[in-house]
Design a protein around this motif. Sequence first.
Motif, PDB file in Angstrom:
ATOM      1  N   GLN A  76       0.830  -1.201   0.000  1.00 55.53           N
ATOM      2  CA  GLN A  76       0.000   0.000   0.000  1.00 55.53           C
ATOM      3  C   GLN A  76       0.866   1.252   0.000  1.00 55.53           C
ATOM      4  O   GLN A  76       0.534   2.234  -0.637  1.00 55.53           O
ATOM      5  N   PRO A  81      -0.727   2.280  -4.057  1.00 54.23           N
ATOM      6  CA  PRO A  81      -2.078   1.753  -4.087  1.00 54.23           C
ATOM      7  C   PRO A  81      -2.765   2.132  -5.389  1.00 54.23           C
ATOM      8  O   PRO A  81      -2.702   3.265  -5.826  1.00 54.23           O
ATOM      9  N   HIS A  82      -3.375   1.136  -6.017  1.00 51.64           N
ATOM     10  CA  HIS A  82      -4.049   1.379  -7.286  1.00 51.64           C
ATOM     11  C   HIS A  82      -5.296   2.226  -7.062  1.00 51.64           C
ATOM     12  O   HIS A  82      -6.018   2.051  -6.093  1.00 51.64           O
ATOM     13  N   ASP A  92      -5.457   5.359  -6.345  1.00 53.53           N
ATOM     14  CA  ASP A  92      -5.340   6.295  -5.231  1.00 53.53           C
ATOM     15  C   ASP A  92      -5.360   7.747  -5.698  1.00 53.53           C
ATOM     16  O   ASP A  92      -5.199   8.058  -6.873  1.00 53.53           O
ATOM     17  N   HIS A 127       5.085   6.698  -6.291  1.00 53.37           N
ATOM     18  CA  HIS A 127       4.535   8.044  -6.482  1.00 53.37           C
ATOM     19  C   HIS A 127       5.644   9.057  -6.742  1.00 53.37           C
ATOM     20  O   HIS A 127       5.541   9.899  -7.642  1.00 53.37           O
TER      21      HIS A 127
END
Length: 154
Positions: free
Chosen positions: A5, A9-10, A12, A52
């Motif tokens: 996570q 996280p997909h 998000d 990210h």
Amino acid sequence: MTEAQREAPHGDAVLTRIGQAVMLHRGGDREEARNRLAALWQEIERDGAPFHRCALAHYLADTQDDPLDELIWNLRALAAADGLTGALAPRAFFPSLHLNVATGYLKLGQEEAARGQLALARTAAGALGEDPYGDGVRAAILRLTLALEGAVED
């Protein structure tokens, strides 16, 4: 929060915001895209997931006007990618990331550094698939190789 996570996280909100800024950039609003991405970087720089930070730095590089700033963001993207682990360690990202850094060094006239990063891109290219993305990255590696060979012959 699990490690997966934390990595990416997909679906998000961070990826959504990155995507929105990228759409602005592709739509021609480079400055607003850069401003939004920079604001998001301030939010996730310290505690954000490596995935990210990698994606965000990669796209921030694309919005820079100054070649040195572009290189700095590409180096940040590469550093963040080095922090990826497990299933989210996209080995196929590395050829492109090294290629971006090599291109940045070449823009700044640092040919030896460019050659070093290009060599890393070539080595990592084995992770690329036989698909349009892989074909595009391999073609870009070849173009930069030819450009650097031309620089030697001049």
